[in-house]
Design a protein around this motif. Structure first.
Motif, PDB file in Angstrom:
ATOM      1  N   VAL A   1       0.830  -1.220   0.000  1.00 27.13           N
ATOM      2  CA  VAL A   1       0.000   0.000   0.000  1.00 27.13           C
ATOM      3  C   VAL A   1       0.861   1.265   0.000  1.00 27.13           C
ATOM      4  CG1 VAL A   1      -2.037  -1.080   1.037  1.00 27.13           C
ATOM      5  CG2 VAL A   1      -0.300  -0.131   2.530  1.00 27.13           C
ATOM      6  N   THR A   2       2.047   1.155  -0.596  1.00 26.92           N
ATOM      7  CA  THR A   2       2.981   2.286  -0.599  1.00 26.92           C
ATOM      8  C   THR A   2       2.356   3.537  -1.220  1.00 26.92           C
ATOM      9  OG1 THR A   2       4.839   0.771  -0.744  1.00 26.92           O
ATOM     10  CG2 THR A   2       5.269   3.041  -1.368  1.00 26.92           C
ATOM     11  N   PHE A   3       1.647   3.342  -2.334  1.00 25.59           N
ATOM     12  CA  PHE A   3       1.122   4.484  -3.084  1.00 25.59           C
ATOM     13  C   PHE A   3       0.176   5.323  -2.225  1.00 25.59           C
ATOM     14  CE2 PHE A   3      -2.207   6.168  -5.942  1.00 25.59           C
ATOM     15  CZ  PHE A   3      -1.431   7.040  -6.692  1.00 25.59           C
ATOM     16  N   TYR A   4      -0.839   4.675  -1.645  1.00 25.42           N
ATOM     17  CA  TYR A   4      -1.807   5.424  -0.839  1.00 25.42           C
ATOM     18  C   TYR A   4      -1.191   5.849   0.504  1.00 25.42           C
ATOM     19  CZ  TYR A   4      -6.168   7.214   0.870  1.00 25.42           C
ATOM     20  OH  TYR A   4      -7.125   8.067   1.329  1.00 25.42           O
ATOM     21  N   GLY A   5      -0.436   4.929   1.091  1.00 24.05           N
ATOM     22  CA  GLY A   5       0.167   5.208   2.403  1.00 24.05           C
ATOM     23  C   GLY A   5       1.076   6.435   2.364  1.00 24.05           C
ATOM     24  N   THR A   6       1.900   6.549   1.319  1.00 25.18           N
ATOM     25  CA  THR A   6       2.807   7.703   1.271  1.00 25.18           C
ATOM     26  C   THR A   6       2.042   8.994   0.978  1.00 25.18           C
ATOM     27  OG1 THR A   6       3.347   7.133  -1.010  1.00 25.18           O
ATOM     28  CG2 THR A   6       4.930   6.464   0.667  1.00 25.18           C
ATOM     29  N   ALA A   7       0.897   8.882   0.303  1.00 22.32           N
ATOM     30  CA  ALA A   7       0.074  10.082   0.082  1.00 22.32           C
ATOM     31  C   ALA A   7      -0.459  10.596   1.416  1.00 22.32           C
ATOM     32  CB  ALA A   7      -1.073   9.764  -0.877  1.00 22.32           C
ATOM     33  N   VAL A   8      -0.839   9.675   2.310  1.00 22.28           N
ATOM     34  CA  VAL A   8      -1.323  10.078   3.642  1.00 22.28           C
ATOM     35  C   VAL A   8      -0.166  10.720   4.437  1.00 22.28           C
ATOM     36  CG1 VAL A   8      -2.315   9.253   5.827  1.00 22.28           C
ATOM     37  CG2 VAL A   8      -3.146   8.323   3.656  1.00 22.28           C
ATOM     38  N   VAL A   9       1.007  10.109   4.346  1.00 20.11           N
ATOM     39  CA  VAL A   9       2.175  10.684   5.043  1.00 20.11           C
ATOM     40  C   VAL A   9       2.426  12.112   4.531  1.00 20.11           C
ATOM     41  CG1 VAL A   9       4.676  10.477   5.451  1.00 20.11           C
ATOM     42  CG2 VAL A   9       3.250   8.425   5.416  1.00 20.11           C
ATOM     43  N   ARG A  10       2.353  12.273   3.216  1.00 22.69           N
ATOM     44  CA  ARG A  10       2.574  13.594   2.596  1.00 22.69           C
ATOM     45  C   ARG A  10       1.555  14.621   3.111  1.00 22.69           C
ATOM     46  NH1 ARG A  10       3.830  11.255  -2.022  1.00 22.69           N
ATOM     47  NH2 ARG A  10       1.708  11.306  -2.784  1.00 22.69           N
ATOM     48  N   GLN A  11       0.334  14.181   3.265  1.00 22.81           N
ATOM     49  CA  GLN A  11      -0.705  15.086   3.762  1.00 22.81           C
ATOM     50  C   GLN A  11      -0.380  15.534   5.199  1.00 22.81           C
ATOM     51  OE1 GLN A  11      -3.130  16.192   1.864  1.00 22.81           O
ATOM     52  NE2 GLN A  11      -4.817  16.871   3.165  1.00 22.81           N
ATOM     53  N   PHE A  12       0.067  14.585   6.024  1.00 19.64           N
ATOM     54  CA  PHE A  12       0.467  14.958   7.385  1.00 19.64           C
ATOM     55  C   PHE A  12       1.636  15.950   7.344  1.00 19.64           C
ATOM     56  CE2 PHE A  12      -1.801  11.140   9.045  1.00 19.64           C
ATOM     57  CZ  PHE A  12      -2.474  11.754  10.090  1.00 19.64           C
ATOM     58  N   GLU A  13       2.567  15.714   6.426  1.00 16.62           N
ATOM     59  CA  GLU A  13       3.711  16.633   6.305  1.00 16.62           C
ATOM     60  C   GLU A  13       3.212  18.034   5.928  1.00 16.62           C
ATOM     61  OE1 GLU A  13       6.071  14.551   3.395  1.00 16.62           O
ATOM     62  OE2 GLU A  13       6.864  13.143   4.871  1.00 16.62           O
TER      63      GLU A  13
END
Ligand code: ADP
Length: 303
Positions: A71-83
């Motif tokens: 789930v790298t694609f969606y998971g990293t998008a969520v991380v980016r949003q937190f950033e």
């Protein structure tokens, strides 16, 4: 601090250890399933919706991403949003994405002169012979790019076997990696846990008799190991090249020194804590305490 752990399952050893370590050190902590988060990306006030809640800027001081490879694609998008919301991420989204791409990782490590096994990448090579020659002939290791936990990693002892395995993988239309076999590693590898530019724990994993893959999931056993200064320096450099503050660096001991096989941005904590008796989770939280300042994630969601 207010910390969020992004993990699909709060009961996983690593997740629950990180949660317990954060609580023990006096922090407030939430485990959020990143796949259940949704984000409004067009708003100039970025937020994250989770179940019936909405998290706004400054809600969390820090996040610990434990994003599975699938789930790298969606998971990293969520991380980016937190950033974008100013939360400090212990590993940045760009670094996680970078490290998940095995081809890109190996190219980056090699460009920065970090030792790696001689490796070739292929998809549908016409010249299978040339590919085999490129890595010094058989015996050689063939890996499916999408494999984890040793699945899709094959040792071809003869040129004939190498040809048939390469052809079989080609028939599956998959990306493959062909690598020199480091025989002298003797079925063992070394997992170094790097936190904030230091190796804080290391273990040697030994494959069972008759097996060359030392993955614990494949019956490998782990023991504490004393690293040479060269091994230590290699692990630290690999983490730096990938831009990861917390990672597992897997090394093979070869005649020409330590060779990096892989850099893992969500290293499992069970094997290494059990083998070394160290409080790795506590050390990760301690690192966050020292480094989490608002907007401290370098890219702040860019890139
Ligand atoms: P995965 O990411 O699926 O665990 P790895 O690339 O780490 O796959 O390979 C699994 C195991 O196989 C390693 O832990 C190591 O013990 C062994 N191995 C992998 N590549 C080589 C190699 N080039 N030479 C010798 N042993 C290897």
């Amino acid at each position: 601090m207010n910390i969020a752990i992004l993990s699909r399952n709060p009961r996983l050893y690593s997740t629950s250890r990180l949660e317990a370590a954060a609580i023990q050190r006096g922090h407030t902590v939430r485990v959020l399933d990143h796949l259940r988060c949704f984000m409004d990306i067009s708003s100039d006030n970025p937020s994250i919706h989770y179940r019936n809640e909405e998290f706004l800027k400054t809600h969390f001081d820090a996040i610990i991403p434990r994003i599975g490879a699938s789930v790298t694609f969606y998971g990293t998008a969520v991380v980016r949003q937190f950033e974008m919301m100013g939360a400090y991420s212990v590993n940045e989204s760009v670094a996680i994405t970078r490290s998940r791409d095995k081809l890109r990782s190996i190219q980056l490590l090699s460009r920065k002169n970090v030792g790696i096994p001689i490796t070739a990448f292929a998809h549908s090579p016409d010249d299978v012979d040339g590919l085999i020659r490129e890595v010094g002939g058989a015996p050689l290791v063939i890996k499916l790019l999408e494999g984890t936990q040793g699945i899709g990693v094959v040792l071809a002892e003869t040129k004939k076997a190498a040809e048939s395995v390469i052809q079989a993988f080609m028939g599956l239309e998959s990306n493959i990696l062909v690598q020199e076999f480091i025989k002298e590693a003797g079925g063992s590898d070394i997992r170094c846990l790097v936190v904030g530019g230091k190796v804080i724990a290391a273990m040697q994993r030994q494959a069972p008799e008759g097996e060359f893959r030392s993955n614990l999931h494949r019956g490998g056993v782990a023991n504490v190991v004393k690293l040479t200064s060269q091994e230590r320096a290699t692990a630290v450099k690999a983490a730096k090249v990938m831009g990861l503050n917390v990672c597992g660096v897997d090394l093979l001991r070869s005649e020409r020194g330590p060779l990096v096989m892989e850099v893992n941005s969500s290293p499992g904590l069970r094997g290494i804590e059990e083998a070394t008796g160290k409080d790795v989770a506590g050390m990760i939280i301690e690192f966050i305490e020292k480094n989490a300042k608002p907007n401290r994630t370098r890219t702040k969601g860019r890139g």
